[in-house]
Design a protein around this motif. Structure first.
Motif, PDB file in Angstrom:
ATOM      1  N   THR A 289       0.813  -1.213   0.000  1.00  0.00           N
ATOM      2  CA  THR A 289       0.000   0.000   0.000  1.00  0.00           C
ATOM      3  C   THR A 289       0.847   1.264   0.000  1.00  0.00           C
ATOM      4  O   THR A 289       1.984   1.252   0.488  1.00  0.00           O
ATOM      5  CB  THR A 289      -0.938   0.018   1.229  1.00  0.00           C
ATOM      6  N   VAL A 290       0.276   2.348  -0.559  1.00  0.00           N
ATOM      7  CA  VAL A 290       0.910   3.670  -0.491  1.00  0.00           C
ATOM      8  C   VAL A 290      -0.041   4.663   0.171  1.00  0.00           C
ATOM      9  O   VAL A 290       0.158   5.875   0.099  1.00  0.00           O
ATOM     10  CB  VAL A 290       1.314   4.171  -1.892  1.00  0.00           C
ATOM     11  N   ALA A 291      -1.091   4.142   0.855  1.00  0.00           N
ATOM     12  CA  ALA A 291      -2.012   5.011   1.579  1.00  0.00           C
ATOM     13  C   ALA A 291      -1.265   5.718   2.705  1.00  0.00           C
ATOM     14  O   ALA A 291      -0.463   5.097   3.421  1.00  0.00           O
ATOM     15  CB  ALA A 291      -3.172   4.196   2.140  1.00  0.00           C
ATOM     16  N   LEU A 292      -1.518   6.998   2.870  1.00  0.00           N
ATOM     17  CA  LEU A 292      -0.748   7.795   3.827  1.00  0.00           C
ATOM     18  C   LEU A 292      -0.833   7.264   5.264  1.00  0.00           C
ATOM     19  O   LEU A 292       0.199   7.199   5.949  1.00  0.00           O
ATOM     20  CB  LEU A 292      -1.188   9.262   3.754  1.00  0.00           C
ATOM     21  N   PRO A 293      -2.017   6.874   5.775  1.00  0.00           N
ATOM     22  CA  PRO A 293      -2.051   6.328   7.140  1.00  0.00           C
ATOM     23  C   PRO A 293      -1.155   5.095   7.294  1.00  0.00           C
ATOM     24  O   PRO A 293      -0.488   4.920   8.322  1.00  0.00           O
ATOM     25  CB  PRO A 293      -3.534   5.958   7.334  1.00  0.00           C
ATOM     26  N   ALA A 294      -1.110   4.236   6.246  1.00  0.00           N
ATOM     27  CA  ALA A 294      -0.246   3.054   6.300  1.00  0.00           C
ATOM     28  C   ALA A 294       1.221   3.464   6.289  1.00  0.00           C
ATOM     29  O   ALA A 294       2.053   2.854   6.982  1.00  0.00           O
ATOM     30  CB  ALA A 294      -0.542   2.123   5.123  1.00  0.00           C
ATOM     31  N   LEU A 295       1.560   4.500   5.515  1.00  0.00           N
ATOM     32  CA  LEU A 295       2.950   4.957   5.458  1.00  0.00           C
ATOM     33  C   LEU A 295       3.405   5.501   6.816  1.00  0.00           C
ATOM     34  O   LEU A 295       4.574   5.363   7.185  1.00  0.00           O
ATOM     35  CB  LEU A 295       3.117   6.031   4.380  1.00  0.00           C
ATOM     36  N   VAL A 296       2.483   6.103   7.560  1.00  0.00           N
ATOM     37  CA  VAL A 296       2.816   6.572   8.913  1.00  0.00           C
ATOM     38  C   VAL A 296       3.191   5.379   9.793  1.00  0.00           C
ATOM     39  O   VAL A 296       4.196   5.408  10.519  1.00  0.00           O
ATOM     40  CB  VAL A 296       1.635   7.361   9.519  1.00  0.00           C
ATOM     41  N   VAL A 297       2.402   4.316   9.732  1.00  0.00           N
ATOM     42  CA  VAL A 297       2.699   3.104  10.512  1.00  0.00           C
ATOM     43  C   VAL A 297       4.032   2.507  10.068  1.00  0.00           C
ATOM     44  O   VAL A 297       4.867   2.107  10.901  1.00  0.00           O
ATOM     45  CB  VAL A 297       1.565   2.065  10.351  1.00  0.00           C
TER      46      VAL A 297
END
Length: 395
Positions: A289-297
């Motif tokens: 994924t490249v979704a921003l919330p996932a990138l934060v994790v």
């Protein structure tokens, strides 16, 4: 200010140096790409840089063994880095010139971390500075550098990456020219017999340790080389990418700030297993994924994948026989953090061009392999985790 205290000299120099490093590590691949360099060649150039640093730290750094020579060596290395970083602008898209300046820059750049650490450790061992407090300014500067350059590059173009790194090295050059009020002076030398690097490399226990830490730290190769490119292709601007890199360092700083409380009593095996599991989860998510919330994790997991592995490696070295510690530290920096990452950067460049983000599944698999390797040093009593010094951000 021209003759600062040892604490002021070390912390301020580290601030200038790591500001430049916070520009170089996350964004140099993006600058290469902007020059028209292919993904395969980006990986080769980034890997060449790590390999050159490995050679420099094995062949050049050990020759500077007297503390009186640390300050002059740092001045020459910083001057050379300043000149060679500027030469990138003249190289343009010429791959041979880019390879040449990459080698020249990293020959100078490679010794700077161990030399500045040697200065800090010299003063810390004499009780005139707290290494952790001084080193913390390097982490703060890394965050500042990656955040500032992300904004500047998104507003004014990719060449701001080189200009911002150059500004950091100019600042470092100004700071390193000062002399601390207590210049480093050697005490009478003591002939502590140390094993040769060759003899250590024939020790199966040491080899297992190097392989284990190489798998964990080497799994960051695609991240160091291609995460910025991957996230930019997904539509995230340079400013967001800079904040994401900064978030990774923040997680690392927080982990080390609370490591004594969180990891007291943990075994080496437990630390390595947790870090290996973090590798599997982090790079599996990155591939998915490249979704921003996932990138934060994903970035918050940097404290697990890099930080905990570093804690375990330092604990392993500190538990080893006293006469082996310096040699083990040298091997740790040169092979897992140097040569192997260089190799994996070259491999990940080719892999990213062939498979795109799926290369991160290969990085996750390295965590699976790491779970099956057990290491345990033969020797000294366990040291408290509070003795661990903070590491170089995101290496």
């Amino acid at each position: 200010m021209l003759n600062p205290s040892p604490f002021a000299w070390v912390s301020q120099y580290l601030f200038g140096f790591f500001f430049a490093y916070g520009v170089y590590l996350p964004f140099w691949a993006l600058w290469f790409e902007d020059q028209g360099v292919s993904a395969t060649d980006v990986g080769m150039l980034m890997g060449l840089g790590f390999a050159t640093r490995c050679v420099a730290n094995l062949l050049i750094t050990p020759r500077i063994h007297q503390v009186e020579r640390l300050l002059p060596a740092l001045r020459w290395a910083t001057l050379a880095c300043t000149l060679f970083i500027a030469m990138h602008l003249a190289a343009g898209a010429n791959i041979m010139l880019l390879a040449l300046v990459t080698v020249l820059f990293n020959l100078s750049f490679g010794p700077m971390v161990p030399l500045s650490d040697a200065m800090a450790n010299h003063y810390a061992s004499r009780g005139v500075l707290d290494y952790g407090r001084a080193r913390l300014w390097g982490s703060v500067a890394f965050i500042a550098g990656s955040s500032v350059v992300g904004y500047l590059a998104s507003q004014y173009g990719a060449n701001m990456i080189v200009y911002t790194a150059l500004a950091g090295f100019v600042l470092s050059m100004l700071l390193v020219m000062r002399t601390p009020i207590n210049p480093p002076v050697s005490e009478a030398s003591h002939a502590a017999e140390r094993p040769s690097l060759k003899s250590l490399l024939c020790d199966k226990e040491v080899v297992r340790f190097l392989v284990l830490i190489a798998l964990i730290q080497g799994s960051h190769a695609a991240y160091y080389s291609f995460s910025s490119i991957y996230w930019k292709e997904a539509g995230h601007p340079e400013s967001v990418i800079g904040y994401l890199w900064s978030l990774g360092v923040v997680s690392e700083v927080l982990l080390f700030a609370f490591s004594k409380k969180w990891f007291a009593g943990w075994s080496l095996r437990t630390l390595f297993v947790v870090s290996s599991m973090g590798v599997i989860v982090r790079w599996g998510l990155t591939a998915s994924t490249v979704a921003l919330p996932a990138l934060v994790v994903i970035q918050l997991l940097h404290g697990v994948t890099f930080g905990i592995a570093h804690i375990a490696a330092i604990q392993y070295i500190q538990k080893s026989e006293a006469n082996k510690m310096v040699a083990l530290q040298s091997l740790y920096n040169a092979i897992p953090l140097g040569a192997f990452i260089a190799l994996m950067m070259a491999v990940s460049g080719w892999g990213y061009e062939q498979w795109g983000a799926n290369i991160f599944w290969g990085m996750a698999f390295m965590g699976v392999l790491a779970l099956f390797i057990k290491v345990e040093p033969k020797s000294k009593p366990v040291k408290d985790i509070k003795e661990f010094s903070q590491p170089e951000p995101q290496k």
